[in-house]
Scaffold this active site. Sequence first.
Site, PDB file in Angstrom:
ATOM      1  N   ARG A 240       0.861  -1.177   0.000  1.00  0.00           N
ATOM      2  CA  ARG A 240       0.000   0.000   0.000  1.00  0.00           C
ATOM      3  C   ARG A 240       0.897   1.226   0.000  1.00  0.00           C
ATOM      4  NH1 ARG A 240      -3.573  -2.506  -1.692  1.00  0.00           N
ATOM      5  NH2 ARG A 240      -5.643  -2.912  -0.823  1.00  0.00           N
ATOM      6  N   GLU A 269      -3.291   7.831  -4.005  1.00  0.00           N
ATOM      7  CA  GLU A 269      -3.706   7.416  -5.355  1.00  0.00           C
ATOM      8  C   GLU A 269      -5.039   8.049  -5.739  1.00  0.00           C
ATOM      9  OE1 GLU A 269      -3.766   3.194  -5.998  1.00  0.00           O
ATOM     10  OE2 GLU A 269      -1.839   2.908  -5.018  1.00  0.00           O
ATOM     11  N   HIS A 287      -0.631   0.957 -10.308  1.00  0.00           N
ATOM     12  CA  HIS A 287      -1.307  -0.061  -9.504  1.00  0.00           C
ATOM     13  C   HIS A 287      -1.768  -1.238 -10.385  1.00  0.00           C
ATOM     14  CE1 HIS A 287      -3.475  -0.506  -5.406  1.00  0.00           C
ATOM     15  NE2 HIS A 287      -3.240  -1.694  -5.914  1.00  0.00           N
TER      16      HIS A 287
END
Length: 320
Positions: A240, A269, A287
């Site tokens: 993360r 993000e 991602h």
Amino acid sequence: MKLFISRLMPDPILARAQKDYAVTLRPEAVRPLSEDEMVDALTTHDALLVTLGDRFTAEVFQRALAAGGGKIRARLIANFGVGFNHIDADAARAAGVEVTNTPGAVTDSTADIALTLILMTCRRAAEGERLARSGQWQGWGPVEMLGQHVTGKTLGVVGFGRIGQAIAQRCLYGFGMDVIYYNRSAKDAGFPAEKVDDLHDLMARADIVVTAVPGGNTNIVDGPALAAMKSTGVIVNIARGDVVEQDALIDVLQRAAIAGAGLDVYRDEPAVPAALRALDNVVLLPHLGTSTLEVRLNMGNMALDNIDAVAAGQVPPNRV
């Protein structure tokens, strides 16, 4: 049973859901739910299929309880993904809502993207690809675009669950790397791997560090941990964005205090800081960890299995 789906899903997943449930499909590919949308979904549907970015905070559940006269209609939030730190699971349970995730479905694809980033960062592949596209490449030379070898190096894995072990296995058997890991408990991975009890010790010993801890480990790799790395060290984050202290990482990269970084996740993000985008010694991916059709189908089916269980009055198989 009314099912709310927060994002567009692969067609087979939508077909299965629509066959069994009265589905409300939000026609958005990437935009997360607003707080108002979350409250409305919780109070008008029996189950929700949501994903990364849909931030179900304690306040959201409090608002939904107030809107529902002290009771929430929804019985389940089925998360499409293994990480669920965007959902306050304790607040959900206190409000009478189960939370599930999709563990296992993402292991191999996430490990594969870690290997992609290791190779791209160590061999300066993203920088080289930009050079080739630019038309400015002057040709091959003995000292041009020198990266570093991967084979035989020491891999340090921060977090040694399913994904961490899958990464280590690939590095050990594919590249003959020595494996050390930092984890709360010792793991019998079935292959040689040394547990290191001090994170800074692991950061100092490893040539390549990969973070594979679950969400919630905010800034576990902080400035002092990054400062412990070798000047030739490389760090890869596929966990993360908030697992690595982003400002501290930018600082060590700008100073070339480490050789490079490979990132698939970011603190805020989809925003990627301009300071990171300006650096050549960092590889940036959007991602892509689970971005294969096979994996997304597995994730969707696992999420629907959890919904089916709750619809049948059973305990969902992937309760968190």
